[in-house]
Design an enzyme around this catalytic site. Structure first.
Site, PDB file in Angstrom:
ATOM      1  N   CYS A 437      29.144   2.897  32.743  1.00  0.00           N
ATOM      2  CA  CYS A 437      28.890   4.190  32.105  1.00  0.00           C
ATOM      3  C   CYS A 437      29.944   5.232  32.453  1.00  0.00           C
ATOM      4  O   CYS A 437      30.260   6.094  31.641  1.00  0.00           O
ATOM      5  CB  CYS A 437      27.498   4.698  32.446  1.00  0.00           C
ATOM      6  SG  CYS A 437      27.220   4.980  34.215  1.00  0.00           S
ATOM      7  N   CYS A 619      46.704  45.695  32.538  1.00  0.00           N
ATOM      8  CA  CYS A 619      45.867  46.387  33.509  1.00  0.00           C
ATOM      9  C   CYS A 619      44.412  46.288  33.066  1.00  0.00           C
ATOM     10  O   CYS A 619      44.087  46.499  31.889  1.00  0.00           O
ATOM     11  CB  CYS A 619      46.291  47.854  33.609  1.00  0.00           C
ATOM     12  SG  CYS A 619      45.206  48.875  34.640  1.00  0.00           S
ATOM     13  N   CYS A 622      43.311  50.231  31.895  1.00  0.00           N
ATOM     14  CA  CYS A 622      43.883  50.972  30.775  1.00  0.00           C
ATOM     15  C   CYS A 622      44.581  50.100  29.747  1.00  0.00           C
ATOM     16  O   CYS A 622      44.927  50.567  28.665  1.00  0.00           O
ATOM     17  CB  CYS A 622      44.856  52.030  31.290  1.00  0.00           C
ATOM     18  SG  CYS A 622      46.379  51.330  32.001  1.00  0.00           S
ATOM     19  N   CYS A 630      45.271  42.906  43.170  1.00  0.00           N
ATOM     20  CA  CYS A 630      44.557  43.133  44.421  1.00  0.00           C
ATOM     21  C   CYS A 630      43.483  42.063  44.581  1.00  0.00           C
ATOM     22  O   CYS A 630      42.510  42.029  43.809  1.00  0.00           O
ATOM     23  CB  CYS A 630      43.919  44.521  44.441  1.00  0.00           C
ATOM     24  SG  CYS A 630      43.060  44.877  46.001  1.00  0.00           S
ATOM     25  N   CYS A 633      39.932  43.372  45.466  1.00  0.00           N
ATOM     26  CA  CYS A 633      39.137  43.939  44.371  1.00  0.00           C
ATOM     27  C   CYS A 633      38.490  42.869  43.497  1.00  0.00           C
ATOM     28  O   CYS A 633      37.703  43.193  42.603  1.00  0.00           O
ATOM     29  CB  CYS A 633      40.010  44.831  43.483  1.00  0.00           C
ATOM     30  SG  CYS A 633      40.508  46.389  44.239  1.00  0.00           S
ATOM     31  N   CYS A 648      48.089  48.639  36.469  1.00  0.00           N
ATOM     32  CA  CYS A 648      49.365  49.332  36.345  1.00  0.00           C
ATOM     33  C   CYS A 648      49.522  50.197  37.598  1.00  0.00           C
ATOM     34  O   CYS A 648      48.585  50.344  38.385  1.00  0.00           O
ATOM     35  CB  CYS A 648      49.396  50.175  35.077  1.00  0.00           C
ATOM     36  SG  CYS A 648      48.215  51.546  35.070  1.00  0.00           S
ATOM     37  N   CYS A 651      46.879  53.252  37.660  1.00  0.00           N
ATOM     38  CA  CYS A 651      45.487  52.865  37.934  1.00  0.00           C
ATOM     39  C   CYS A 651      45.335  52.309  39.344  1.00  0.00           C
ATOM     40  O   CYS A 651      44.311  52.518  40.005  1.00  0.00           O
ATOM     41  CB  CYS A 651      45.015  51.860  36.906  1.00  0.00           C
ATOM     42  SG  CYS A 651      44.846  52.525  35.237  1.00  0.00           S
ATOM     43  N   HIS A 664      42.774  47.976  51.293  1.00  0.00           N
ATOM     44  CA  HIS A 664      43.260  46.915  50.407  1.00  0.00           C
ATOM     45  C   HIS A 664      44.788  46.868  50.419  1.00  0.00           C
ATOM     46  O   HIS A 664      45.455  47.895  50.581  1.00  0.00           O
ATOM     47  CB  HIS A 664      42.763  47.145  48.985  1.00  0.00           C
ATOM     48  CG  HIS A 664      41.296  46.928  48.815  1.00  0.00           C
ATOM     49  ND1 HIS A 664      40.682  46.820  47.580  1.00  0.00           N
ATOM     50  CD2 HIS A 664      40.288  46.784  49.733  1.00  0.00           C
ATOM     51  CE1 HIS A 664      39.391  46.638  47.739  1.00  0.00           C
ATOM     52  NE2 HIS A 664      39.124  46.625  49.039  1.00  0.00           N
ATOM     53  N   HIS A 705      23.801   8.005  36.546  1.00  0.00           N
ATOM     54  CA  HIS A 705      24.155   7.509  35.217  1.00  0.00           C
ATOM     55  C   HIS A 705      24.913   8.596  34.463  1.00  0.00           C
ATOM     56  O   HIS A 705      24.448   9.725  34.319  1.00  0.00           O
ATOM     57  CB  HIS A 705      22.893   7.118  34.444  1.00  0.00           C
ATOM     58  CG  HIS A 705      23.180   6.618  33.056  1.00  0.00           C
ATOM     59  ND1 HIS A 705      24.002   5.547  32.807  1.00  0.00           N
ATOM     60  CD2 HIS A 705      22.769   7.069  31.841  1.00  0.00           C
ATOM     61  CE1 HIS A 705      24.078   5.340  31.508  1.00  0.00           C
ATOM     62  NE2 HIS A 705      23.348   6.255  30.898  1.00  0.00           N
TER      63      HIS A 705
END
Length: 790
Positions: A437, A619, A622, A630, A633, A648, A651, A664, A705
């Protein structure tokens, strides 16, 4: 033919370690568990390996300089040779290398009591079981002696009360490779000229083998030869191969006299291969262009030969080449006959038979012969020869005919319009047989309605692996696509071929994992370029399947395949180095039995744009060109539920000014050199193409199976469900009944919201949908754009 089993790596001891307490062990075969070996070789200062010698229970730490790695196939061949000679044969390599390419029905000579006898290989494999703890045992060749050497053997094909092949008493021999030599100079003919052979369970049928047996003249053969354009019958009394002549006792002439005559080999043809013309003095005048009985193309033999096919036939001295000019039946002759126009003047006709003209050719170039005695011209590549032959303006290829052409391209996948007509119902799909199978479902998923991996079926490959490719194309894929059904014996034939080539000893009996089978076919046998190229830490890794792994702190409850793939790539710091043509994903599991999620939502379309290591990205906030990513994030649902978090510059600065994200550390993305685009608060969102892959099949497993789901059309309801062992007829001697059914109910669940789907009780889900959503094991995706180029 480099192969190894799934659990051990094998070596031969090439030097005698002076520190060992044993007597000389040079030439011994030893092994180590694969997992332990992989762990050891990661140590840069590795000097010793803890290996076990075959035949011993304890481990020896042997210096790596005294070991040379070998394949499992080589290890088994060498184990059949006496210890004192093993290292010598390994170092010389000639006999060992030749034995690796030997297959059933190959003509060989075998050493028996110091004499080399003629024979044909009827069996290759073990004749004793491996003794604990040894994982393997020796490989022997079972050979049926031929001609004058019949009766000089030691067996009838049996050993220790077990039959491995069938032959007359004292006509069989079991021998290691060191006592077997291929008859390289002998011509080859079709297998059906060899005698019938009984095969034990689990071994391949010689009549189905891709290798062809040699058809040399031997004492006692009935033959026809030509003297002064007169054909004469007789029996072979002696063959002088070195002199190129045959001594023949002729049949009684008109005076009742039997004569002995020595004639050149090239003027002799076996009577069973030849259709005798009436002698010239007794022929009536030819009648031009009379009606003849031409057989329909679909009645041609499995080789797919037809008018204008270039072929070869075996005459006394060797192969003769020509072109089929006519196929049909002849008065007074049984079976399907072929009229050949030969390249050289070794025939006896100009295209007429008993006064009737069947085709036109120069005198002595025509030959009428059994069609089954013809084979494709081996001087040309099979694919090109058959394509050119079938392109003749007077012959059109039917779909049924195409299935049987050696070297032909694959039939087209089954379209949505043909699915209902061809595939739906009982005894449809691929018939299951003895734990097959995993292979049935994988093959059905890959080839029934998709062509993404069709390159496997016609790419060039090693001669030793060509029979496997041929079986895959001619016996499985093309019948599946043209008839909607593949008999279980054809899949068993493929499993037998894999087993005989030493890739695994249990392919014909035990259940495997689909990824194990697919990797073996794609990597070790047909050498397909890796489907997947992964980028990590500046390095590229290659593979054929991708196993999804998740770290322990994921928050997924009812995930989509998109989310699973993204989380797995995130936790392993992976990216795709390029867009794959086919993406095979294994779902996260703890073994085959323990699922990580109760349900997984199929992503019918998989967006891999954010998973690529290079290329412009948007981005997530936007829509402008992204410059940074990141990883911290990634898990924040405030941005989006899917996709890597790329921003971008503007942002990114805003996002990471939040107190909770000050720690971060975004990283810069790789952009194509010189890539620029408009940016700024008023710039329109970037319009970038997205790289998306389409789901075309899912393999599921329940209670060990495997079954499969195939998406055959654009609608959410265009799904079919395949089970190779849906039912069974009879008991031990019965057979499995495969079934394909439409499952449009899958579309209903695909359109549900996650909350609605989460509330569904698996046992109450309609039809077979539960097995797709709850038991998924492997997802198969294709790129409709990249599959055009790979």
């Amino acid at each position: 033919m480099d192969a190894k089993d799934n659990s051990h790596v094998f070596f031969i001891v090439v030097e005698w370690p002076i520190y060992t307490s044993r007597h000389s062990i040079a030439g011994q075969i030893c092994y180590i568990e694969e997992s332990k070996y992989i762990e050891k070789i990661e140590i840069e200062t590795l000097k010793y390996l803890p290996v076990k010698l075959c035949g011993h229970f304890t481990e020896d730490n042997l210096h790596v300089s005294s070991l040379e790695q070998i394949s499992v196939h080589e290890a088994e061949l060498l184990l059949a040779v006496e210890d004192s000679k093993r290292l010598e044969y390994f170092k010389e390599r000639g006999a060992l290398d030749k034995s690796l390419s030997l297959t059933i029905n190959t003509a060989v000579t075998v050493e028996v009591d110091g004499k080399w006898l003629q024979g044909i290989i009827r069996y290759i494999g073990r004749i004793t079981d491996a003794k604990y703890p040894n994982p393997i045992t020796g490989t022997f060749f079972g050979i049926e002696l031929q001609g004058e050497d019949r009766g000089k053997g030691q067996t009838d094909g049996s050993y220790m009360n077990k039959t491995y092949f069938a032959c007359q008493k004292h006509c069989g021999v079991f021998a290691p490779f060191s006592r077997v030599k291929p008859v390289e100079s002998q011509p080859k003919v079709l297998n059906d000229l060899a005698g019938p052979v009984a095969q034990p369970t689990g071994m391949s049928d010689p009549k189905q083998s891709q290798q062809q047996s040699s058809n040399y003249l031997t004492t006692g053969d009935r033959v026809i030869f030509f003297m002064d354009e007169i054909s004469i019958r007789g029996m072979v009394m002696d063959v002088k191969k070195d002199e190129g002549r045959v001594f023949i006792s002729t049949d009684k002439n008109e005076k009742g006299v039997t004569e002995g005559v020595s004639v050149p080999l090239e003027s002799v043809i076996k009577e069973e291969l030849f259709l005798l013309e009436p002698e010239p003095e007794s022929r009536p005048k030819p009648v031009e262009n009379e009606d003849i009985n031409m057989i329909p193309a679909e009645e041609c033999p499995p080789l797919g030969l037809n008018v204008n096919s270039v072929v070869e036939v075996i005459l006394g001295k060797g192969p003769a080449y020509g072109t089929i000019r006519w196929i049909g039946s002849l008065p007074g002759r049984e079976g399907t006959m072929a009229g050949l126009e030969l390249e050289e003047e070794v025939g006896v006709s100009d295209g007429t038979f008993k006064g009737k003209r069947y085709f036109n050719c120069p005198n002595k170039r025509g030959l009428f012969i059994k069609l089954s005695s013809c084979q494709p011209d081996s001087r040309f590549p099979k694919a090109a020869a058959n394509q050119n032959n079938r392109a003749s303006k007077n012959n059109q290829i039917t779909e049924r005919e195409l299935v049987q052409i050696p070297g032909a391209l694959p039939s087209a996948p089954i379209t949505t319009e043909r699915v209902k007509k061809m595939l739906i119902g009982r005894m449809k799909g691929i018939q299951g047989h003895i734990n097959s199978c995993y292979m049935d479902s994988a093959l059905f998923s890959l080839f029934s309605c998709s062509s993404v991996l069709d390159s496997l079926l016609f790419k060039s490959t090693k001669p030793g692996d060509a029979p496997i490719q041929s079986t895959l194309l001619h016996d499985i894929v093309n019948p599946l696509r043209s008839k909607g059904f593949v008999e279980g014996r054809h899949v068993m034939k493929l499993r037998q071929q894999l087993q005989e080539l030493g890739y695994c000893h249990s392919f014909t009996t035990e259940e495997k994992d689909p990824e194990e089978f697919l990797t073996l076919i794609m990597n070790h046998i047909l050498c397909l370029d890796p489907l997947l190229k992964l980028s990590t830490g500046g390095k590229t890794q290659e593979s054929y399947c991708y196993q999804i792994f998740l770290d322990h702190n994921h928050s997924l409850v009812l995930p989509t395949v998109q989310q699973l793939l993204e989380h797995s790539f995130h936790s392993a710091s992976l990216k795709l180095a390029e867009v794959p043509s086919c993406l095979i994903l294994q779902m996260p599991r703890f073994g085959k039995k323990f699922k990580m999620f109760q349900k997984i939502i199929p992503s019918v379309e998989l967006d891999i744009t954010d998973l690529l290591s290079e290329g412009p990205q948007q981005c997530v906030l936007c829509g402008q060109l992204a410059y940074v990513e990141c990883v911290e994030c990634f898990r924040e649902p405030v941005f989006s539920r899917t996709g890597f978090k790329v921003f971008c510059r503007t942002c990114s600065a805003q996002v990471h000014s939040h107190p909770e994200r000050l720690s971060h550390t975004p990283s810069y993305l790789s952009l194509p050199r010189g890539y620029t685009t408009a940016s700024g608060p008023r710039a329109p969102p970037l319009a970038l193409p997205r790289e998306r892959m389409q789901l075309f099949a899912v393999l599921s497993i329940e209670t060990s199976h495997y079954v499969s789901f195939v998406k055959h059309g654009p609608k959410n309801t265009d799904w079919i469900f395949f089970d190779s062992m849906a039912d069974r007829q009879g008991e031990k001697e019965g057979f499995n009944i495969p079934q394909v059914e439409a499952c449009p109910e899958v579309g209903m669940y695909l359109e549900m919201s996650p909350a609605e789907l989460a509330s569904q009780i698996p046992r109450d889900m309609k039809g077979v949908a539960k097995r797709l959503f709850c038991d998924a094991y492997m997802y198969l995706y294709e790129s409709t754009s990249m599959s055009l180029y790979r």
